[in-house]
Design a protein around this motif. Structure first.
Motif, short mmCIF file in Angstrom:
data_model
loop_
_atom_site.label_atom_id
_atom_site.label_comp_id
_atom_site.label_asym_id
_atom_site.label_seq_id
_atom_site.Cartn_x
_atom_site.Cartn_y
_atom_site.Cartn_z
N ARG A 174 1.80 12.83 -0.25
CA ARG A 174 0.76 11.60 0.64
C ARG A 174 0.01 11.04 -0.63
O ARG A 174 -0.27 9.52 -0.54
CB ARG A 174 0.28 11.99 1.25
CG ARG A 174 0.89 13.13 2.10
CD ARG A 174 0.57 13.90 3.61
NE ARG A 174 1.11 14.47 4.30
CZ ARG A 174 1.54 16.16 4.14
NH1 ARG A 174 0.50 16.61 3.18
NH2 ARG A 174 2.25 16.56 5.16
N GLU A 175 -0.60 11.29 -1.79
CA GLU A 175 -1.32 10.79 -2.62
C GLU A 175 -0.78 9.92 -3.63
O GLU A 175 -1.39 8.98 -3.61
CB GLU A 175 -1.45 11.75 -3.23
CG GLU A 175 -2.76 13.11 -3.19
CD GLU A 175 -4.18 12.09 -2.45
OE1 GLU A 175 -4.44 10.94 -2.94
OE2 GLU A 175 -5.08 13.36 -2.50
N GLN A 176 0.45 9.92 -3.49
CA GLN A 176 1.28 8.56 -3.77
C GLN A 176 0.99 7.79 -3.35
O GLN A 176 1.18 6.75 -3.71
CB GLN A 176 2.60 9.60 -4.65
CG GLN A 176 2.74 10.32 -5.44
CD GLN A 176 4.55 10.65 -5.59
OE1 GLN A 176 5.44 9.90 -5.56
NE2 GLN A 176 4.55 11.73 -5.49
N ALA A 214 1.00 6.12 10.17
CA ALA A 214 1.75 6.66 11.64
C ALA A 214 2.52 7.63 11.13
O ALA A 214 2.79 8.10 10.41
CB ALA A 214 3.12 5.97 12.61
N LEU A 215 2.29 8.88 12.35
CA LEU A 215 2.96 9.98 12.64
C LEU A 215 4.27 9.95 12.69
O LEU A 215 4.80 8.71 13.73
CB LEU A 215 2.22 10.70 13.04
CG LEU A 215 0.58 11.31 12.25
CD1 LEU A 215 -0.12 12.24 13.59
CD2 LEU A 215 0.71 12.46 10.61
N ARG A 235 -1.36 14.94 9.38
CA ARG A 235 -2.78 14.24 10.83
C ARG A 235 -4.30 14.50 9.74
O ARG A 235 -5.78 13.87 9.62
CB ARG A 235 -3.04 14.94 12.25
CG ARG A 235 -3.84 14.15 12.89
CD ARG A 235 -3.86 14.39 14.34
NE ARG A 235 -2.55 14.45 14.79
CZ ARG A 235 -2.24 15.23 15.96
NH1 ARG A 235 -1.71 15.97 15.14
NH2 ARG A 235 -1.08 14.21 15.80
N ARG A 236 -4.44 16.18 9.26
CA ARG A 236 -5.53 16.10 8.86
C ARG A 236 -5.57 15.60 7.93
O ARG A 236 -6.56 15.42 7.25
CB ARG A 236 -4.94 17.57 8.52
CG ARG A 236 -6.41 18.34 7.55
CD ARG A 236 -6.34 20.05 8.23
NE ARG A 236 -6.14 20.41 8.99
CZ ARG A 236 -4.38 21.49 9.24
NH1 ARG A 236 -3.71 21.11 7.94
NH2 ARG A 236 -4.32 22.16 10.30
N TRP A 237 -4.55 15.83 6.80
CA TRP A 237 -5.10 14.76 5.37
C TRP A 237 -5.36 13.31 5.69
O TRP A 237 -6.21 13.00 5.23
CB TRP A 237 -3.50 14.63 4.82
CG TRP A 237 -3.47 14.46 3.39
CD1 TRP A 237 -4.11 14.50 2.20
CD2 TRP A 237 -3.53 12.99 2.59
NE1 TRP A 237 -3.69 13.61 0.66
CE2 TRP A 237 -3.77 12.64 1.69
CE3 TRP A 237 -3.08 11.68 4.27
CZ2 TRP A 237 -3.82 11.32 0.79
CZ3 TRP A 237 -2.88 10.73 3.10
CH2 TRP A 237 -3.28 10.62 1.77
N LEU A 272 4.70 6.06 6.68
CA LEU A 272 5.12 6.87 8.15
C LEU A 272 4.90 8.24 7.36
O LEU A 272 4.71 9.02 6.31
CB LEU A 272 6.50 6.41 7.81
CG LEU A 272 7.45 7.48 8.99
CD1 LEU A 272 6.34 7.77 10.32
CD2 LEU A 272 8.84 7.77 9.24
N PHE A 273 4.18 9.22 8.04
CA PHE A 273 3.64 10.64 7.23
C PHE A 273 4.48 11.74 8.19
O PHE A 273 4.39 11.44 9.88
CB PHE A 273 2.08 10.33 7.23
CG PHE A 273 1.11 9.45 6.36
CD1 PHE A 273 1.29 10.12 5.15
CD2 PHE A 273 1.16 8.42 6.61
CE1 PHE A 273 0.78 9.27 4.19
CE2 PHE A 273 0.84 7.50 5.84
CZ PHE A 273 0.81 7.43 4.73
N GLY A 274 4.10 12.62 7.69
CA GLY A 274 4.26 14.04 8.00
C GLY A 274 5.84 14.23 8.56
O GLY A 274 6.34 14.62 9.27
N PHE A 275 6.27 13.29 7.37
CA PHE A 275 7.92 13.94 7.56
C PHE A 275 8.60 15.22 6.30
O PHE A 275 7.45 15.66 6.04
CB PHE A 275 8.46 13.14 5.88
CG PHE A 275 10.04 12.88 5.93
CD1 PHE A 275 10.35 11.41 6.83
CD2 PHE A 275 10.89 13.36 5.34
CE1 PHE A 275 12.39 11.39 7.43
CE2 PHE A 275 12.08 13.16 5.19
CZ PHE A 275 12.62 11.85 5.78
#
Length: 541
Positions: free
Chosen positions: A440-442, A460-461, A509-511, A429-432
Motif C-alpha cells: 500500500r505504501e508503494q 476502492a476496496l 480500510r483501516r490503512w 484497488l486496495f484490500g487484495f
C-alpha cells in the motif's frame, strides 16, 4: 410490432442510460421497430417538481425533521428558481467549491423528496431500505417492494404507464444495468401486470447477463413478473428479432449489426436539456467485450470476446453527433477498456474535421499512452480525461492481478498524458489478498510523486466478483474462505473473502483511513470535492 425498452431509476441524472438505448439501436439495425425511454431521468424530473417538493416539505415537517435539516431543504428548493440549474452551467465546473455546493443542494433535494417515503433512503443513483437487512440483492425484498407502495410508483402510474399505453407498445422491455435499479424494475413489472396485462414484459440488460454468467437463478419470484428474461447475447437477440420481424435472423447477423457503428442512444430521443451537465453527454460503446480479459479480479472472461465497431461506422457516427450538437458534446465511452487503435481513429476524425466533440473513458495502462506523439493526437482529438486502471504500484500485486503493466509504465503514462493537458482519473484497488502495508505504501508513493499529474482518485476496496479467476481458484491467491457480505443476498455479484485469520478489506480500510487519506498529496487531489456523479462530471472539473 412496437417494442419499448425502459431504463428504470435511479441512475445518475447527468446523461441518458445506455443499456436500453444501445439494445434499441441494435434491434433497429435488425429491422425491429424499437424505442427507448429513460425512465430514470423522467422520474427525477417528476420527483423534483415544485408540487412534489412542496408536499415533501410538509411531510418533513410532520415527521419532525430538525430545523437545520428543514433549512437545508428550503435553501435547496430555492436553487430551483435559477434557470438553467447550477449543474447545467459551465461556470459551476470552473470552481470546485461552487460545484460542491451545487451538488450538496441537489443531494438535499433528493433527500427532501425521499421524505414522502420515509421507509426508504434515496441518494444520487441510490436506493436503500431504512431496515439494513433489506437489500436490493435480495429477491425476497424485491418481491416485497414490487407489491408495496414505493418511491417510484407515483411516477410509474401517473406518467410512464400512460405514456406506454398511448404509444401502442406491443412489448415492453426493462433493461437493468445496476443493482440499485432492480427495485424499480420489479415494481414497474408489477404495475404493468395490473394496468397493461395484455402487453408482454421482458427483462434484460447487462445485470441480467452477469447473473446468468455466474449461474444466479432468474427463476421464481419476483422474476415471474416478466414473461421473458433475456441475457442479451447474440443468440437471445437473434431469437427475439426473428420473432418480432417474422424473418429468420442469425447470430452472425446480430454480430455484424453490432459492428456497424458505436452502440449509443438515438440522437433524436430524450430531453437533452433535462440532464445535469454543462453540455450534452452522449454515452456510447465502441464495441462489445474487453480486449484484455486477463485481470484476475474481473469476470469479463465470462462474456463474449471483443467485437469492435468498424472504423467507417465510427467516423459516420461522430459526424452525426457533431451535427446534432453543433455547440459541443461530451462523449462518454463506456467500454471496459478502450483500444488505443480506436481512440487514435476517433481522435483523428475529430481533429481533422474540427468536430465540436470531447470524450473520456476507461483505458488500460498501455505503452501507447506513454508515447508523447500518440497522446498528443488524443489531446488534439478531444480527449478530456482518461480513466486509468492503475490499481496498485506494487510489482507483486500487479502480477497477481494480471494487469500486464508495471508501476514504472504507470508513472510514464501519467506524466505524458498530463503534459498533453489530459485529465487523469486514477483508479486504485486496495484490500487484495496477501496485500501488505508495504504494498500500500508503494501505491501511496506513486500518488505522492505523481500528484501534479493526477486530477482525481477513485480508491476502492476489492469486492470479490463471482466468476472471476480469483473467485474460481481462491487458494491460488491465499483465500481460505469466501462468504456473502449479507444474509439473503443471493442476487449479489460480489462476495467477501478471508485469508486465514486475516480480512484484507478491513485491514486496507483501516490503512486508508489512517494513512492514505491523511496524505497531503491525496488531500490536495481530492481538495474537498464532493462528486457522487463521479467521472461523469469529473471530466469537466
Amino acid at each position: 410490432m412496437q417494442l419499448y425498452l425502459v431504463t428504470p431509476p435511479p441512475t445518475k441524472p447527468c446523461e441518458p442510460g445506455l443499456s436500453a438505448a444501445a439494445a434499441a439501436e441494435l434491434l433497429r439495425r435488425l429491422g425491429v421497430e424499437t424505442r427507448s425511454i429513460d425512465g430514470s431521468m423522467a422520474w427525477h424530473r417528476f420527483m423534483l417538481s415544485p408540487d412534489n417538493l412542496a408536499k415533501a416539505l410538509l411531510s418533513a415537517e410532520t415527521l419532525g425533521d430538525t430545523p437545520g435539516k428543514l433549512l437545508a431543504y428550503r435553501r435547496a428548493v430555492r436553487t430551483l428558481t435559477s434557470q438553467p440549474p447550477a449543474l447545467r452551467k459551465p461556470a459551476t465546473y470552473q470552481d470546485r467549491q461552487a460545484y460542491t455546493s451545487a451538488i450538496g443542494h441537489f443531494e438535499n433535494l433528493i433527500g427532501l423528496a425521499a421524505r414522502l417515503h420515509p421507509t426508504f433512503k434515496l441518494g444520487v443513483a441510490q436506493i436503500a431500505s431504512n431496515e439494513s437487512y433489506l437489500r436490493p440483492e435480495s429477491s425476497a425484498w424485491l418481491k416485497q417492494m414490487a407489491e408495496s407502495a414505493g418511491p417510484f410508483d407515483d411516477y410509474f402510474t401517473s406518467e410512464l404507464i400512460p405514456k406506454l399505453a398511448d404509444s401502442g407498445a406491443n412489448i415492453i422491455g426493462v433493461s437493468l444495468t445496476f443493482q440499485q435499479q432492480a427495485p424499480a424494475a420489479f415494481s414497474l413489472a408489477y404495475l404493468l401486470e395490473r394496468h397493461l396485462p395484455n402487453v408482454p414484459r421482458i427483462l434484460g440488460g447487462p445485470l441480467v447477463a452477469c447473473w446468468r454468467a455466474v449461474d444466479i437463478s432468474t427463476q421464481g419470484q419476483p422474476f415471474t413478473l416478466f414473461h421473458r428474461i433475456v441475457a442479451g447475447d447474440d443468440a437471445d437477440l437473434a431469437e427475439l428479432a426473428s420473432e418480432l420481424t417474422q424473418t429468420e435472423i442469425s447470430t452472425e447477423s446480430v454480430a455484424h449489426a453490432a459492428t456497424m457503428a458505436p452502440l449509443s442512444i438515438a440522437l433524436d430521443e430524450g430531453d437533452w436539456d433535462d440532464y445535469l451537465a454543462p453540455m450534452p453527454i452522449v454515452p456510447a460503446a465502441l464495441g462489445r467485450g474487453c480486449y484484455w480479459r486477463r485481470c484476475t479480479f474481473c469476470p469479463d472472461h465470462l462474456h463474449a470476446a471483443r467485437c469492435p465497431t468498424s472504423f467507417d461506422g465510427l467516423d459516420g457516427w461522430l459526424h452525426a453527433v457533431a451535427e446534432r450538437f453543433p455547440n459541443g458534446a461530451m462523449l462518454h465511452l463506456t467500454d471496459s477498456a478502450l483500444p488505443p487503435s480506436h481512440l487514435a481513429r476517433l481522435s483523428d476524425c475529430i481533429s481533422k474535421n474540427a468536430l465540436p466533440l470531447s470524450w473520456h473513458g476507461f483505458v488500460r495502462v498501455e505503452e501507447e499512452f506513454a508515447d508523447a506523439d500518440f497522446v498528443g493526437r488524443l489531446a488534439s482529438g478531444g480527449c478530456a480525461m482518461l480513466q486509468l486502471g492503475v490499481e496498485s504500484a506494487s510489482h507483486r500485486l500487479l502480477q497477481l492481478m494480471g494487469k500486464g503493466h508495471t508501476p514504472e509504465l504507470a508513472r510514464e503514462v501519467l506524466h505524458t498524458t498530463a503534459a498533453a493537458g489530459i485529465r487523469n482519473c486514477v483508479y486504485l484497488l486496495f484490500g487484495f489478498p496477501s496485500e501488505t502495508d508495504a504494498d500500500r505504501e508503494q501505491t501511496l508513493a506513486l500518488v505522492e510523486d505523481q500528484v501534479q499529474n493526477i486530477s482525481a482518485i477513485n480508491a476502492a476496496l476489492l469486492n470479490l466478483p463471482r466468476g472471476s479467476p480469483m473467485h474460481r481458484k481462491p487458494s491460488r491467491f491465499g483465500i481460505t474462505r469466501v462468504e456473502p457480505f449479507h444474509a439473503d443476498t443471493e442476487l449479489s455479484l460480489y462476495v467477501d473473502f478471508y485469508c486465514g485469520e486475516g480480512h484484507p478489506r478491513t485491514e486496507a480500510r483501516r490503512w486508508l483511513d489512517h494513512h492514505f487519506f491523511k496524505s497531503a498529496a491525496v488531500r490536495s487531489i481530492i481538495g474537498g470535492l464532493r462528486s457522487p456523479m463521479k467521472a461523469n462530471h469529473l471530466c469537466f472539473l
